[in-house]
Design a protein around this motif. Sequence first.
Motif, PDB file in Angstrom:
ATOM      1  N   ASP A 390      -1.023  -0.595  10.850  1.00 32.00           N
ATOM      2  CA  ASP A 390       0.200  -0.617  10.064  1.00 32.00           C
ATOM      3  C   ASP A 390      -0.220  -0.388   8.626  1.00 32.00           C
ATOM      4  O   ASP A 390      -1.391  -0.362   8.319  1.00 32.00           O
ATOM      5  CB  ASP A 390       0.909  -1.965  10.227  1.00 32.00           C
ATOM      6  CG  ASP A 390       1.381  -2.146  11.651  1.00 32.00           C
ATOM      7  OD1 ASP A 390       2.234  -1.365  12.072  1.00 32.00           O
ATOM      8  OD2 ASP A 390       0.869  -3.042  12.340  1.00 32.00           O
ATOM      9  N   GLU A 432      -7.881 -12.456   4.783  1.00 34.10           N
ATOM     10  CA  GLU A 432      -9.020 -11.565   4.555  1.00 34.10           C
ATOM     11  C   GLU A 432     -10.277 -12.011   5.297  1.00 34.10           C
ATOM     12  O   GLU A 432     -11.218 -11.231   5.448  1.00 34.10           O
ATOM     13  CB  GLU A 432      -9.312 -11.520   3.055  1.00 34.10           C
ATOM     14  CG  GLU A 432      -9.564 -10.146   2.507  1.00 34.10           C
ATOM     15  CD  GLU A 432      -8.315  -9.307   2.429  1.00 34.10           C
ATOM     16  OE1 GLU A 432      -8.280  -8.258   3.091  1.00 34.10           O
ATOM     17  OE2 GLU A 432      -7.368  -9.689   1.730  1.00 34.10           O
ATOM     18  N   ASP A 435     -12.057  -9.881   7.731  1.00 37.96           N
ATOM     19  CA  ASP A 435     -12.890  -8.740   7.334  1.00 37.96           C
ATOM     20  C   ASP A 435     -14.382  -9.068   7.366  1.00 37.96           C
ATOM     21  O   ASP A 435     -15.220  -8.171   7.261  1.00 37.96           O
ATOM     22  CB  ASP A 435     -12.509  -8.246   5.929  1.00 37.96           C
ATOM     23  CG  ASP A 435     -11.301  -7.305   5.962  1.00 37.96           C
ATOM     24  OD1 ASP A 435     -10.893  -6.891   7.059  1.00 37.96           O
ATOM     25  OD2 ASP A 435     -10.771  -6.989   4.888  1.00 37.96           O
TER      26      ASP A 435
END
Length: 587
Positions: A390, A432, A435
């Motif tokens: 997305d 985050e 990641d």
Amino acid sequence: MRTAMRSLVVAGFLAPTLLALSIAGCATGGGTSTGNSATTSDGVDTNVNTPPGAAIASAHSLSTQAGIDIINQGGNAFDAAVAVSAALSVVEPISSGIGGGGFFLLHDASSGRDIFVDARETAPESATPAEYLDKKGELDRDRAMNGPWSAGIPGLPAALVHVAERYGRLPLSTSLAPAIRIAHEGFPIYPRLEKGYASRREVMERYRGTREVFLVDGKALKSGQILKQPDLARTLELLGEQGHAGFYQGQVADQLLAAVAEEGGRWTAGELAGYRIREREPITFDYRGWKVVTAPPPSSGGVALAEMLQMLQPWKLGRLDPAERTHLIVESMRRAYRDRTIYLGDPDFVEMPIAMLTDPAYAAGLRATIHPDKATPSALLSGEPAPMEDDETTHFSIIDTDGNIVSATQTVNLLYGSGMIAPGTGVLLNNEMDDFALKPGTPNAFGVMGFDANAVAPGKRMLSSMTPTYIESADKIAVLGAPGGSRIITEVLIGILGYDAGMSAQQVAAEPRIHHQWMPDVISAEPGALDATTVKALKRMGHTVNAGEDTWGNLQTVAWDKRSDVLSGGTDPRNPVGEAKVVLDQP
Ligand code: DON
């Protein structure tokens, strides 16, 4: 600077004076504008070494306008960047915000310096690898992607303060004012926000703070309804009044700490107060007469771009047939993403062979391993299919009349980040932490994996793909970047190849995209990017091709053509609410 920017009201698609031009989420049209400066017979304007005005492209018309307003108040590109960034935090919470982080690549025309402001989130002290594994030792994906454990210590507020104080002309509170106003007055929900909310609803509604902002009478907001964020407005006001301490200490910090603790996470006051941006040297290299200035670690983007473009350098890509061209580009992607996986992480924590990886000789070595018409299998480690991307995360590009440049990408990571708003603050925390290579060799939400270099450790920054970039040749400056997770780097690559092939800013934003990331060993292609004959030819070479994917990305770019003295902007037509605008200096 040639003349003071006139105070100009820029309204709508065609401003009556034609001093302002905009492109709003459309694929065609001319978001270009030129100063009427004298030119020599060969078209070179000898007097011009700065642009005839300013150009801003961002993912929402309100954030673009926030930047234009600040330019019209006498601000420079850096002040405008603060305004655009903060406004995006308000109008695009699905993508980025002050609960997240980002990278700001700056070119300061007065000193000629390029500066990379690293406002990446850091891992909290509590974030040891064991915290992200379930009882069976597998990656706990819920912890990695949802709620307090998925959130790193936010970096964006520190970047806004730093960019305003170090490089801006206006007070921080002035540049934050448009965002504060929009947060108070509200803005209409658009379909991407509504759809994204529906897909994250179960997670978001776990959290009291999120329910308070996004539900009205127990119902989620629909397109066209107005989202007001008074708490976020207050938090931005405190940031404007008190700078770094307004967010990282005092009332807001206390509310963040309490919210994280209430949901079972562990942050400390010390690590919030101690968050600092880092200024780093950008990665620079040459590609066919362009100087490319781009993101260093903890972004993987610049290293990968240097590898890919330097591998591709000798080939005349425009003259090859589409299958040959795609094959070579994909093979360069495969090799660069392999190195991303193995080598890259936070430079404050890991030693990385950056000089080697960005050396043209290294690229030449990799190029020699590319077979002219056979795919190199990636099969070294098993990969999982990457989920559909997305377009969370957001990029904006700015150039001003002094020649200052901002190329900034900011994010909360996945759709609406962790889903969790800290009650009373309006701050939506990022996710985050996903990641990091939380479990070595296990792909994350983008299907990319990592090993030691990107292992989680307290205080460490997680590896990113965000690649804010600008390129400059004798004739042109172009500023570009995009969201798209691991696909960001290849979007920027395709954008640079587009500029090199002579495309306009708008064509670059609209270009069909392909992507390969080493693992999984598959070429992803947007509809229309590869025709049936090309797909067939690629398969014959041994490539796996998925040509039926949805579109991805949201590239925002501005360009200044030095020869014709034309400023232009391009906004990604995949995102109908984006806008690129040009305003010219008063003659
Ligand atoms: O820093 C990164 O690489 C990711 N957190 C960016 C996430 C992103 O672009 C999401 N959009 N699809």
